[in-house]
Design a protein around this motif. Structure first.
Motif, PDB file in Angstrom:
ATOM      1  N   THR A 274       0.902  -1.193   0.097  1.00  0.00           N
ATOM      2  CA  THR A 274       0.000  -0.004  -0.133  1.00  0.00           C
ATOM      3  C   THR A 274       0.819   1.261  -0.011  1.00  0.00           C
ATOM      4  O   THR A 274       1.949   1.294   0.449  1.00  0.00           O
ATOM      5  CB  THR A 274      -0.822   0.077   1.184  1.00  0.00           C
ATOM      6  OG1 THR A 274      -0.006  -0.059   2.458  1.00  0.00           O
ATOM      7  CG2 THR A 274      -1.990  -1.162   1.212  1.00  0.00           C
ATOM      8  N   TYR A 275       0.186   2.540  -0.268  1.00  0.00           N
ATOM      9  CA  TYR A 275       0.879   3.572  -0.134  1.00  0.00           C
ATOM     10  C   TYR A 275       1.180   4.157   1.239  1.00  0.00           C
ATOM     11  O   TYR A 275       0.097   4.172   2.105  1.00  0.00           O
ATOM     12  CB  TYR A 275       0.057   4.618  -1.238  1.00  0.00           C
ATOM     13  CG  TYR A 275       0.894   5.989  -1.225  1.00  0.00           C
ATOM     14  CD1 TYR A 275       1.594   6.355  -2.343  1.00  0.00           C
ATOM     15  CD2 TYR A 275       0.429   6.981  -0.380  1.00  0.00           C
ATOM     16  CE1 TYR A 275       2.465   7.294  -2.472  1.00  0.00           C
ATOM     17  CE2 TYR A 275       1.097   8.375  -0.724  1.00  0.00           C
ATOM     18  CZ  TYR A 275       1.891   8.520  -1.526  1.00  0.00           C
ATOM     19  OH  TYR A 275       2.648   9.749  -1.794  1.00  0.00           O
ATOM     20  N   GLY A 276       2.392   4.341   1.164  1.00  0.00           N
ATOM     21  CA  GLY A 276       2.634   4.735   2.863  1.00  0.00           C
ATOM     22  C   GLY A 276       2.428   3.903   3.895  1.00  0.00           C
ATOM     23  O   GLY A 276       2.424   4.163   5.059  1.00  0.00           O
ATOM     24  N   GLY A 277       2.225   2.541   3.531  1.00  0.00           N
ATOM     25  CA  GLY A 277       2.231   1.273   4.385  1.00  0.00           C
ATOM     26  C   GLY A 277       0.990   1.422   5.062  1.00  0.00           C
ATOM     27  O   GLY A 277       0.855   0.609   6.072  1.00  0.00           O
ATOM     28  N   HIS A 278       0.069   1.891   4.335  1.00  0.00           N
ATOM     29  CA  HIS A 278      -1.401   1.828   5.202  1.00  0.00           C
ATOM     30  C   HIS A 278      -1.816   0.424   5.267  1.00  0.00           C
ATOM     31  O   HIS A 278      -1.672  -0.495   4.390  1.00  0.00           O
ATOM     32  CB  HIS A 278      -2.432   2.502   4.166  1.00  0.00           C
ATOM     33  CG  HIS A 278      -3.749   2.771   4.640  1.00  0.00           C
ATOM     34  ND1 HIS A 278      -4.252   3.539   5.747  1.00  0.00           N
ATOM     35  CD2 HIS A 278      -4.947   1.849   4.265  1.00  0.00           C
ATOM     36  CE1 HIS A 278      -5.492   3.369   5.874  1.00  0.00           C
ATOM     37  NE2 HIS A 278      -6.045   2.427   5.099  1.00  0.00           N
ATOM     38  N   GLY A 279      -2.506   0.230   6.506  1.00  0.00           N
ATOM     39  CA  GLY A 279      -2.906  -1.121   6.695  1.00  0.00           C
ATOM     40  C   GLY A 279      -4.402  -1.599   6.780  1.00  0.00           C
ATOM     41  O   GLY A 279      -4.679  -2.676   7.179  1.00  0.00           O
ATOM     42  N   TYR A 280      -5.010  -0.708   6.393  1.00  0.00           N
ATOM     43  CA  TYR A 280      -6.485  -1.019   6.340  1.00  0.00           C
ATOM     44  C   TYR A 280      -7.144  -1.486   7.624  1.00  0.00           C
ATOM     45  O   TYR A 280      -7.882  -2.275   7.834  1.00  0.00           O
ATOM     46  CB  TYR A 280      -6.900  -1.934   5.232  1.00  0.00           C
ATOM     47  CG  TYR A 280      -6.748  -1.523   3.684  1.00  0.00           C
ATOM     48  CD1 TYR A 280      -7.481  -0.437   3.094  1.00  0.00           C
ATOM     49  CD2 TYR A 280      -5.861  -1.956   3.004  1.00  0.00           C
ATOM     50  CE1 TYR A 280      -7.329  -0.068   2.020  1.00  0.00           C
ATOM     51  CE2 TYR A 280      -5.444  -1.559   1.863  1.00  0.00           C
ATOM     52  CZ  TYR A 280      -6.297  -0.599   1.101  1.00  0.00           C
ATOM     53  OH  TYR A 280      -6.230   0.024   0.028  1.00  0.00           O
ATOM     54  N   GLY A 281      -6.548  -0.703   8.863  1.00  0.00           N
ATOM     55  CA  GLY A 281      -7.233  -1.219   9.984  1.00  0.00           C
ATOM     56  C   GLY A 281      -6.245  -2.084  10.706  1.00  0.00           C
ATOM     57  O   GLY A 281      -6.153  -2.073  11.948  1.00  0.00           O
ATOM     58  N   LEU A 282      -5.318  -2.517  10.202  1.00  0.00           N
ATOM     59  CA  LEU A 282      -4.343  -3.618  10.797  1.00  0.00           C
ATOM     60  C   LEU A 282      -2.959  -2.729  10.973  1.00  0.00           C
ATOM     61  O   LEU A 282      -2.784  -1.762  10.373  1.00  0.00           O
ATOM     62  CB  LEU A 282      -4.024  -4.741   9.895  1.00  0.00           C
ATOM     63  CG  LEU A 282      -5.106  -5.674   9.432  1.00  0.00           C
ATOM     64  CD1 LEU A 282      -4.517  -6.840   8.597  1.00  0.00           C
ATOM     65  CD2 LEU A 282      -5.698  -6.326  10.739  1.00  0.00           C
TER      66      LEU A 282
END
Length: 498
Positions: A274-282
C-alpha cells in the motif's frame, strides 16, 4: 515489488463485459462528456430484481422489493425500475420528490431515514408508507396530520437491538430504530394515534453482513408483530431492510491471497502493498498483529438474492427451529426488502482518463494520475478493493485487465493511482494496483460495478473540479446506445440518444 502480481480481478456479468468490450464507444463518451464519467445500465437492474422476485416465489411469500434510492441518484435507473412492479425506499425529501417524478405511485414508496418536517409532510400528504425510528417521530407525524388535515398514514416501526433466548446472540446496536426491549412506550404511542395512523408492520435496521444477526432480528420482529396483535393492532408486514451484499471479485483465491500477503506486509515480512504502508485497520505492535481489517468482504459467493434465500431458510432458534420463511407464511405476513447495493450489482462502471504516468525516483510502483478525484471512485471509502480494467487509447488494442489477457509482449506493472486534486490524500486507491501492462496518457481505467454507493455517494465539486457526468447505456439490436442519464425513460429514448 517482488513476487507475483497480486490481482483482484472484478467479477463481470455478460452485459457489463459487453459494454467494456466497446472501447470506441467509451473513448467517444469520455472525449465528449469528460472524465470522470459514470455509465449506468438500467436493464441490468431489472434482471437483478427478477432474481429477488424468484426467491419470494420459491418460499411462496408475498411482499414488495423496495430499491434503496440512496445507493445511487440516477434518474435512468429509477425510471427503469418505476416501469416494473418494484417499490423504492427514499431517505430524504429530495429522494421522495425524485421517486414521485420518476413515476412511482405512493403505494410503492416507503420513507425511511432521519426526517425533517418537510419530508414528513410530503410523505403524509402523498400517502406513502413512513418507517418511524422513534416515538418522537411518530408524535411529530401525528401532529402534522391533525394540524394539516392530512390523510391517515401507513407506518412501520423500525427496531434494533434484538436478542434471543438460550444461546445468547445479540444484534449490534444501531443509532437508527428503537431497541426492541424498549418498545413499550412506542407501542403505547401507536395506540394513542390510531385515529391518524395505521400500523402496517415492523422493520429492522442492522449494519452487518452476519446472517445469524439478521435471523435474530427477524425473529425479534416476528415476536413484536405478535405483541402488536395482542394489543388489538393489525400489522401485516415485516421489512427486513437491505444489506444483502455483492460478490465483487471473480476469484476468491485472489482475495485470500491478497489479504494474507497484506497481513505479512503489515508485519514487515514482505514489501509493502500500500501507499505509505497503510494497513486498512491492521497494525504491527512489536511484531504482533493488532487491529481489525476494515475492508468489505469483496468475495461473497452468497450475496444478493442468494443471501435472502439463505436468510429465509435459516431456522428460527427460538421458534421450534422452523425456517423463518415458514413462519412468515404461516402468519400470512408480507415480506418487504430494501436492497440497494445488491439491486445495483453489475449496473454501472466509472471511467477515468489517464493524465500522467511517472516513474518514481526511488523505484517501486509507477505513479498514475487520473482525471478524477478519489470521491468520484469511492470504492475504498466503502472498503471495496477491485482492479480497474485498462482501455487503451489505441482502439485497435483490446481492453486489458486481469483475466482478459495482456498486450502481447507487455509485462505486468505495479502502480499507485492518484486523483487530480492537489492533496496528498487524494488517492484513488491506497492499495498498490497491479495492471497487465504500463498504461499510457489517454488510456482509460474502467472501475467496474461502482453503481452501488461507490459511484456518486461521496462525489463533490472540491477545487471547482467537476463531478462525474452520468450516461445510461442499453443494447439495441446488438449495438450499444446511450443518452444522458436524465434524458432516459423506459420508452424508446429520444433526444440525445446515440
Amino acid at each position: 515489488m517482488g513476487g507475483q502480481p497480486l490481482y483482484l480481478a472484478p467479477r463481470l456479468a455478460a452485459r457489463l463485459r459487453s459494454l467494456l468490450d466497446a472501447p470506441d464507444l467509451l473513448h467517444t463518451l469520455t472525449d465528449g462528456l469528460g472524465s470522470p464519467l459514470n455509465l449506468v445500465v438500467p436493464d441490468q437492474l431489472v434482471d437483478n430484481l427478477r432474481q429477488f422476485r424468484s426467491v419470494y416465489g420459491k418460499h411462496h411469500l408475498a411482499g414488495q422489493v423496495f430499491f434503496a434510492h440512496k445507493a445511487n441518484r440516477s434518474s435512468a435507473l429509477l425510471r427503469r425500475l418505476a416501469a416494473t412492479d418494484a417499490g423504492v425506499d427514499v431517505a430524504s425529501l429530495g429522494e421522495l420528490q425524485h421517486a414521485l417524478g420518476a413515476g412511482f405511485t405512493p403505494d410503492r414508496i416507503t420513507a425511511t431515514g432521519p426526517k425533517n418536517p418537510e419530508f414528513l409532510w410530503l410523505a403524509a400528504r402523498t400517502s406513502v408508507t413512513v418507517s418511524l425510528d422513534t416515538r418522537g417521530e411518530l408524535d411529530q407525524l401525528a401532529t402534522l396530520i391533525r394540524k394539516h388535515t392530512l390523510p391517515r398514514a401507513r407506518i412501520l416501526l423500525r427496531l434494533s437491538g434484538f436478542e434471543t433466548s438460550g444461546v445468547r446472540v445479540l444484534s449490534r446496536r444501531s443509532r437508527f430504530g428503537t431497541a426492541a426491549g424498549e418498545s413499550g412506550p412506542l407501542l403505547e404511542a401507536v395506540e394513542r394515534h390510531t385515529d391518524v395512523v395505521d400500523l402496517l408492520g415492523v422493520a429492522y435496521h442492522l449494519d452487518t453482513t452476519s446472517l445469524t444477526e439478521k435471523a435474530t432480528a427477524l425473529e425479534g420482529c416476528l415476536r413484536m408483530l405478535e405483541e402488536c396483535r395482542r394489543r388489538g393492532l393489525r400489522p401485516r408486514a415485516v421489512d427486513i431492510g437491505g444489506g444483502f451484499g455483492v460478490d465483487y471479485l471473480a476469484d476468491g483465491g485472489q482475495w485470500d491471497r491478497y489479504t494474507t500477503e497484506l497481513t505479512e506486509a503489515v508485519l514487515g515480512t514482505r514489501p509493502p502493498l500500500t501507499y505509505g504502508g497503510h494497513g486498512y485497520g491492521l497494525r504491527s505492535e512489536a511484531g504482533t498483529l493488532r487491529g481489525t481489517l476494515g475492508l468489505y468482504p469483496a468475495h461473497r459467493p452468497v450475496a444478493g438474492a442468494r443471501y435472502l434465500d439463505e436468510l429465509l431458510s435459516h431456522p428460527a432458534t427460538s421458534m421450534d427451529g422452523r425456517p423463518l420463511a415458514a413462519l412468515l407464511l404461516e402468519h400470512l405476513y408480507d415480506l418487504h426488502t430494501e436492497p440497494g447495493r445488491a439491486l445495483l450489482d453489475q449496473c454501472g462502471v466509472t471511467l477515468g482518463k489517464v493524465l500522467e504516468v511517472r516513474d518514481q525516483e526511488t523505484g517501486g510502483p509507477l505513479a498514475v494520475r487520473l482525471a478524477a478525484k478519489a470521491d468520484d471512485v469511492a470504492l475504498e471509502e466503502h472498503g471495496v478493493l477491485m482492479d480497474p480494467l485498462v482501455i487503451p487509447r489505441d482502439t485497435a488494442g483490446a481492453v486489458t485487465g486481469p483475466g482478459t489477457g495482456p498486450v502481447a509482449g507487455a509485462e505486468p506493472v505495479a502502480v499507485h493511482l492518484f486523483g487530480s486534486r492537489c492533496l496528498e490524500s487524494d488517492l484513488i486507491t491506497r492499495r498498490t494496483v497491479f495492471l497487465p501492462h504500463r498504461p499510457e496518457p489517454g488510456d482509460l481505467l474502467a472501475f467496474a460495478n461502482t453503481a452501488g454507493y461507490c459511484m456518486d455517494f461521496h462525489a463533490t465539486r472540491a477545487q471547482h473540479q467537476p463531478v462525474a457526468r452520468k450516461v445510461a447505456a442499453w443494447q439495441e439490436g446488438g449495438t450499444w446506445r446511450w443518452c444522458l442519464d436524465d434524458q432516459y425513460w423506459p420508452t424508446t429514448p429520444v433526444g440525445g440518444a446515440q
